[in-house]
Design a protein around this motif. Structure first.
Motif, PDB file in Angstrom:
ATOM      1  N   LEU A   1      24.460   9.853  30.974  1.00 42.69           N
ATOM      2  CA  LEU A   1      23.489  10.920  30.816  1.00 42.69           C
ATOM      3  C   LEU A   1      23.818  11.776  29.803  1.00 42.69           C
ATOM      4  CD1 LEU A   1      22.902  11.145  34.794  1.00 42.69           C
ATOM      5  CD2 LEU A   1      21.231  10.705  33.093  1.00 42.69           C
ATOM      6  N   LYS A   2      22.920  12.624  29.279  1.00 44.22           N
ATOM      7  CA  LYS A   2      22.977  13.317  28.251  1.00 44.22           C
ATOM      8  C   LYS A   2      21.945  14.708  28.666  1.00 44.22           C
ATOM      9  CE  LYS A   2      22.192   9.722  24.888  1.00 44.22           C
ATOM     10  NZ  LYS A   2      21.406   9.139  23.648  1.00 44.22           N
ATOM     11  N   SER A   3      22.034  15.639  28.038  1.00 46.64           N
ATOM     12  CA  SER A   3      21.644  17.188  28.451  1.00 46.64           C
ATOM     13  C   SER A   3      20.021  16.878  28.264  1.00 46.64           C
ATOM     14  CB  SER A   3      22.157  18.200  27.609  1.00 46.64           C
ATOM     15  OG  SER A   3      21.863  17.870  26.160  1.00 46.64           O
ATOM     16  N   GLU A   4      19.621  16.141  27.619  1.00 40.19           N
ATOM     17  CA  GLU A   4      18.147  15.906  27.212  1.00 40.19           C
ATOM     18  C   GLU A   4      17.614  15.176  28.361  1.00 40.19           C
ATOM     19  OE1 GLU A   4      20.662  15.191  24.902  1.00 40.19           O
ATOM     20  OE2 GLU A   4      20.001  13.711  23.637  1.00 40.19           O
ATOM     21  N   ASP A   5      18.257  14.548  28.951  1.00 36.47           N
ATOM     22  CA  ASP A   5      17.760  13.767  30.293  1.00 36.47           C
ATOM     23  C   ASP A   5      17.228  14.873  31.568  1.00 36.47           C
ATOM     24  OD1 ASP A   5      20.237  11.218  29.844  1.00 36.47           O
ATOM     25  OD2 ASP A   5      17.882  11.270  29.228  1.00 36.47           O
ATOM     26  N   THR A   6      17.711  16.169  31.214  1.00 36.74           N
ATOM     27  CA  THR A   6      17.435  17.334  32.393  1.00 36.74           C
ATOM     28  C   THR A   6      15.860  17.266  32.373  1.00 36.74           C
ATOM     29  OG1 THR A   6      19.537  18.230  31.844  1.00 36.74           O
ATOM     30  CG2 THR A   6      17.570  19.484  33.007  1.00 36.74           C
TER      31      THR A   6
ATOM     32  N   GLY B   1       9.098  14.470  43.376  1.00 39.12           N
ATOM     33  CA  GLY B   1       9.791  14.610  42.299  1.00 39.12           C
ATOM     34  C   GLY B   1      11.390  14.978  42.670  1.00 39.12           C
ATOM     35  N   THR B   2      12.250  14.794  42.000  1.00 36.93           N
ATOM     36  CA  THR B   2      13.811  15.236  42.189  1.00 36.93           C
ATOM     37  C   THR B   2      14.460  15.607  40.867  1.00 36.93           C
ATOM     38  OG1 THR B   2      15.563  14.318  43.274  1.00 36.93           O
ATOM     39  CG2 THR B   2      14.693  12.940  41.927  1.00 36.93           C
ATOM     40  N   GLN B   3      14.937  16.806  41.074  1.00 36.93           N
ATOM     41  CA  GLN B   3      15.705  17.291  39.861  1.00 36.93           C
ATOM     42  C   GLN B   3      16.892  16.659  39.288  1.00 36.93           C
ATOM     43  OE1 GLN B   3      14.466  20.311  37.937  1.00 36.93           O
ATOM     44  NE2 GLN B   3      15.915  19.668  36.758  1.00 36.93           N
ATOM     45  N   VAL B   4      17.043  16.586  38.263  1.00 34.52           N
ATOM     46  CA  VAL B   4      18.072  15.898  37.609  1.00 34.52           C
ATOM     47  C   VAL B   4      18.581  17.042  36.500  1.00 34.52           C
ATOM     48  CG1 VAL B   4      19.225  14.086  36.029  1.00 34.52           C
ATOM     49  CG2 VAL B   4      17.688  13.571  38.113  1.00 34.52           C
ATOM     50  N   THR B   5      19.822  17.706  36.602  1.00 33.65           N
ATOM     51  CA  THR B   5      20.331  18.433  35.656  1.00 33.65           C
ATOM     52  C   THR B   5      21.582  17.906  35.063  1.00 33.65           C
ATOM     53  OG1 THR B   5      19.334  20.198  36.866  1.00 33.65           O
ATOM     54  CG2 THR B   5      21.113  20.947  35.328  1.00 33.65           C
ATOM     55  N   VAL B   6      21.775  17.806  33.572  1.00 35.12           N
ATOM     56  CA  VAL B   6      22.808  17.341  33.178  1.00 35.12           C
ATOM     57  C   VAL B   6      23.654  18.496  32.142  1.00 35.12           C
ATOM     58  CG1 VAL B   6      23.853  15.534  31.550  1.00 35.12           C
ATOM     59  CG2 VAL B   6      21.837  15.150  32.789  1.00 35.12           C
ATOM     60  N   SER B   7      24.716  18.836  32.676  1.00 33.51           N
ATOM     61  CA  SER B   7      25.398  19.786  31.908  1.00 33.51           C
ATOM     62  C   SER B   7      26.142  19.193  30.946  1.00 33.51           C
ATOM     63  CB  SER B   7      26.357  20.722  32.951  1.00 33.51           C
ATOM     64  OG  SER B   7      27.318  19.703  33.212  1.00 33.51           O
ATOM     65  N   SER B   8      26.224  19.957  29.766  1.00 36.51           N
ATOM     66  CA  SER B   8      26.813  19.459  28.524  1.00 36.51           C
ATOM     67  C   SER B   8      28.120  20.286  28.390  1.00 36.51           C
ATOM     68  CB  SER B   8      26.195  19.674  27.192  1.00 36.51           C
ATOM     69  OG  SER B   8      25.741  21.204  27.187  1.00 36.51           O
TER      70      SER B   8
END
Length: 121
Positions: free
Chosen positions: A85-90, A114-121
């Motif tokens: 996963l990448k930050s841009e997948d958020t 909907g379900t929230q996906v947050t990818v931290s860098s």
């Protein structure tokens, strides 16, 4: 058909998540199933689609090789395995069902919440 997406959360870049979509009300095998995502201030984008039998799938270029869509018609479930996963997948990820074949949101008449996906860098 009613759809309920789950499995989102906070993950570090490079990590993995598995989204699930539970369907009720109609037999899932009638529908092609898709995943879309929407980041703040952006349009809803296509991520992946799988045909009725599960024998064919298609991915957006941005996720190809990292995400895998699958379905279990006996359990009325659809999944999206997300790796590297990448930050841009958020984004908020939505599952959708449609009777027609296509990747545009217009081909999908039924949507989960909907379900929230947050990818931290």
């Amino acid at each position: 058909v009613q759809l309920q997406a789950s499995g989102g959360g906070l993950v570090q870049a490079g990590g993995s998540l598995r989204l699930s979509c539970a369907a009720s009300g109609r037999t899932l095998s009638r529908y092609q199933m898709g995943w879309f995502r929407q980041a703040p201030g952006k349009e809803r984008d296509f991520v992946s689609v799988i045909n009725r039998s599960g024998g064919s799938s298609y991915y957006a270029d941005s996720v190809k090789g990292r995400f895998t869509i699958s379905r279990d018609n006996d359990k009325n479930m659809v999944y999206l395995e997300m790796n590297s996963l990448k930050s841009e997948d958020t984004a908020v990820y939505y599952c959708a069902a449609g009777l027609s074949v296509g990747t545009s949101p217009a081909y999908f008449g039924y949507w989960g919440q909907g379900t929230q996906v947050t990818v931290s860098s």
